[in-house]
Design an enzyme around this catalytic site. Structure first.
Site, mmCIF file in Angstrom:
data_model
loop_
_atom_site.group_PDB
_atom_site.id
_atom_site.type_symbol
_atom_site.label_atom_id
_atom_site.label_comp_id
_atom_site.label_asym_id
_atom_site.label_seq_id
_atom_site.Cartn_x
_atom_site.Cartn_y
_atom_site.Cartn_z
ATOM 1 N N GLU A 183 22.988 37.217 8.410
ATOM 2 C CA GLU A 183 22.956 38.237 8.855
ATOM 3 C C GLU A 183 23.110 39.459 8.279
ATOM 4 O O GLU A 183 22.587 40.555 8.446
ATOM 5 C CB GLU A 183 23.929 38.110 10.179
ATOM 6 N N ASP A 184 24.257 39.609 7.245
ATOM 7 C CA ASP A 184 24.579 40.779 6.615
ATOM 8 C C ASP A 184 24.265 41.154 5.315
ATOM 9 O O ASP A 184 24.598 41.785 4.896
ATOM 10 C CB ASP A 184 26.333 40.734 6.854
#
Ligand code: MN
Length: 717
Positions: free
Chosen positions: A81-82
């Site tokens: 996600e990051d």
């Protein structure tokens, strides 16, 4: 945290991993390195390097004694996600299991979780359902949230309230459901702090103020309880604590503020259930119990399997305190919940065992009442969840568990057999659909019924996916329509046989029927028809079995044909039909010398063709029963001569030899050999080998031989 502290945290964690997993630490350490690298330029709201978050989450999971796949996935839970890392990369580096765990955690993160009160349980359940493929996903999410709650002070007030209320509404109940007591308690206190800061502050200060006095009471009561344990000669220990702020707050809310309410809690841990009850008695002997505060969760565990005895008693000065009594085993379950089950049977960590555990929690989520006793728990642990499951809902949002590819028919039968039988249509998510529609997890299904419906359709058997629906449909046809089924099954079989150029009555021989009876547990030929008629067996199953049986038979016979034909034939092989054919090598056994008309059996000998014995030959009893084959005499009446063996016992003044030869020549029967022996008493024993056409001719001549003066007995050998 400065760099040195971060490095220390990572080093400590790596040590812990090595200590826990030993030579299986490789993947976790690789995940650690991957996470460090992926998050290297990222920082948390606190200003700390981002990596401390996944490491702390993994550490919480280590504390829960989760498996190494869970720890690895926890380290990687935020990378996709990051950071630029992709699922493909994770799959390549760490395998599909880790990939699917990371995907699962990310997916939960993207849910819009409703938290209005009445829907709370529903959203909780739905979320569990969607992710329940692997309960470890939820456990990672819980650890993730616990760490975020621990570091909530760095967020804006607005974010704090949002995260805390979501945690309180969704994650706390899930954690409680999973029975992870210590995380639930800590999360609640953290939520309390952010959601009700004034109350928190007030209670915190009050606890501080009365702390010393309370600790005094705590210590004193602790010692008395420990003495009770020791005096009973029970192996056990007393653990004491001041209750958590949030649980005091809840009590305060529900009961109104008391001057003195029980904030002191003792827990007695022992080895045996019977000790628990003995201790309860002894505690009540020593301290006066508060009425209506005794709870026996051992006899009736909570849905999350929590077991314990609870009582509230008063000190001499009237200060109430709570005593919980439980075994070490129960304690482990209530502090670690489902996570304890991970460790429960050390070493059994193959995925199917994990599945069982997941099955358990799914069941627990689905229906609280099913888990009132440990037996049903064990039952659920044992359940076979080999097929992929789906979860659908009734219009009232009751969860129904089906297998992949299930249809509204499966759904109807899963709810009630009658609902299945009366089903004529269905809606899925509010839209009319055909009954063969494949359902998906999350579908809301409504069944449309008709009282005048004539019952299930035979075609349903082709579309249902659950064995229970299939069995219920079959039973319906079997029971309610037996007569019709027999006729239908027979017709179906006849059609299929004709299609294949066979005649049903010829192929369904008693032997074949016998085979079906034992193979499918049927009672008779009608039952075979009925089972075909109701779809329990297909026509192809029957016909193919017949064909394969025939093929085997032919193969066996073909082998016989090839067998070497040397040795003496004792008769005319073409006189015997083997399986309706006369071109097999047959020999007549010398021991019983059968002739046409005699009842015979064929024995497939090794390398010597088919040996024909008389059916009452004593020798056949010694032979291998599996090697007998049906044979019969060809009945065209012109098979040539056969050797019949006759034995005569005579005891007279004169020899009977000349009389015998006279009778044989009158009867036009030629003799192959005659063997005469006379014992010391003058008893003659004569063995004749006669050429005869059949047993009729033989018995006629035997009658004549019996009539000779001096002949005692004439018999076939
Ligand atoms: Mn996270």
């Amino acid at each position: 945290m400065d760099k040195k502290e971060v490095d220390q945290l990572i080093r400590d964690f790596a040590e812990q991993v090595k200590y826990t997993f030993g030579d299986k630490s490789g993947r976790v350490l690789k995940a650690l390195a991957f996470a460090i690298d992926s998050h290297k330029n990222q920082f948390r709201d606190s200003g700390d390097p981002y990596i401390i978050h996944p490491v702390c989450v993994a550490q919480i999971l280590l504390q829960l004694q989760m498996d190494e796949a869970t720890i690895s996935a926890a380290l990687l839970h935020d990378v996709v996600e990051d950071t630029p890392a992709t699922y493909k990369q994770i799959k390549e580096e760490f395998g599909p299991e880790i990939e699917s765990l990371v995907k699962g955690v990310t997916k939960i993160g993207s849910f819009k979780l409703r938290s209005s009160e009445e829907r709370e349980m529903e959203s909780l359940r739905r979320m569990l359902l969607v992710t329940a493929k692997d309960i470890r996903v939820i456990i990672i999410k819980i650890a993730d949230r616990l760490h975020n709650m621990r570091t909530l002070q760095y967020l804006s007030r607005e974010r704090q309230i949002k995260v805390a209320s979501q945690t309180m509404d969704i994650l706390v109940p899930i954690t409680e459901r999973l029975g992870i007591g210590w995380i639930k308690g800590e999360m609640e206190d953290l939520c309390f702090k952010y959601l009700y800061p004034e109350d928190y502050e007030r209670l915190y200060n009050e606890m501080e103020r009365k702390y010393e006095k309370r600790v005094l009471i705590l210590d004193k009561t602790h010692d008395i309880l420990q003495k009770i344990v020791d005096d009973l000669g029970i192996k056990g220990e007393v653990k004491s604590r001041i209750k958590r702020l949030y649980s005091i707050f809840k009590k305060e809310q529900s009961k109104g503020m008391d001057k003195i309410y029980d904030v002191i809690a003792h827990r007695i841990l022992c080895e045996d259930v019977k000790d628990c009850y003995a201790l309860l008695g002894a505690v009540h002997n020593k301290f006066r119990p508060v009425p209506k505060r005794i709870k026996d969760y051992i006899a009736s565990p909570k849905p999350n399997l929590y077991q314990s005895l609870h009582t509230t008693v008063l000190t001499e000065d009237g200060v109430p305190f709570e005593v919980q009594i439980r075994t070490y085993e129960m304690h482990k379950i209530c502090e670690y919940g489902i996570a304890a089950h991970w460790k429960y049977k050390e070493g059994i960590t193959e995925s199917n065992k994990l599945d069982e555990k997941i099955a358990w929690i799914r069941k627990a989520v689905e229906s609280e009442k099913d888990f009132k006793d440990s037996e049903s728990f064990l039952e659920a642990m044992k359940m076979d969840f080999g097929t992929n499951e789906i979860w659908v809902f009734t219009p009232k949002l009751k969860v129904v568990n089906l297998v992949e590819n299930s249809t509204p028919i499966d759904f109807a039968y899963a709810i009630h057999t009658d609902l299945g039988h009366k089903c004529i249509g269905a809606t899925v998510n509010g839209k009319m659909v055909p009954l063969n529609t494949r359902l998906e997890t999350g579908d809301v299904v409504e069944i449309i019924t008709s009282q005048v419906n004539k019952g299930p359709s035979r075609d349903w058997l082709k579309v249902v996916a659950t064995s229970s629906a299939r069995n219920k449909i079959r039973n319906y046809f079997k029971k309610e329509m037996k007569e019709e089924n027999i006729k239908l099954g027979k017709d179906m079989l006849e059609m299929e046989a004709t299609k294949r150029g066979m005649v049903l009555s010829e192929i369904l021989t008693p032997e074949v029927v016998k085979e079906f009876k034992s193979k499918y547990n049927l009672t008779d030929l009608d039952d075979v028809y009925a089972t075909v008629g109701c779809g329990g067996l297909t026509t192809n199953q029957i016909i193919n079995a017949v064909i394969s049986r025939k093929k085997q038979e032919t193969k066996r016979l073909a082998i016989l044909n090839k067998q070497n034909t040397s040795g003496q034939d004792r008769g005319v092989s073409s006189a015997i039909l083997v399986d309706g054919k006369d071109d097999f090598l047959v020999k007549f056994a010398g021991c019983c010398a059968p002739v046409p008309g005699d009842n015979i059996v064929g024995f497939v000998s090794q390398g010597k063709g088919i040996m024909i014995h008389s059916a009452n030959c004593p020798n056949i009893k010694k032979l291998d029963a599996n090697r007998f084959i049906d044979v019969k005499w060809k009945d065209n009446g012109d098979n040539g001569h056969f050797v019949g063996v006759v034995q005569i016992v005579a005891a007279g003044k004169h020899s009977v030899i000349s009389d015998i030869t006279t009778i044989l020549s009158q009867s036009k029967i030629s003799m192959q050999s005659m063997n005469l022996s006379v014992d010391p008493n003058g008893v003659e024993n004569i063995i004749l080998k006669l050429n005869v056409f059949d047993n009729n001719q033989l018995s006629v001549v035997m009658d004549k031989l019996s009539a000779i003066t001096g002949v005692v007995k004439v018999f076939r050998k």
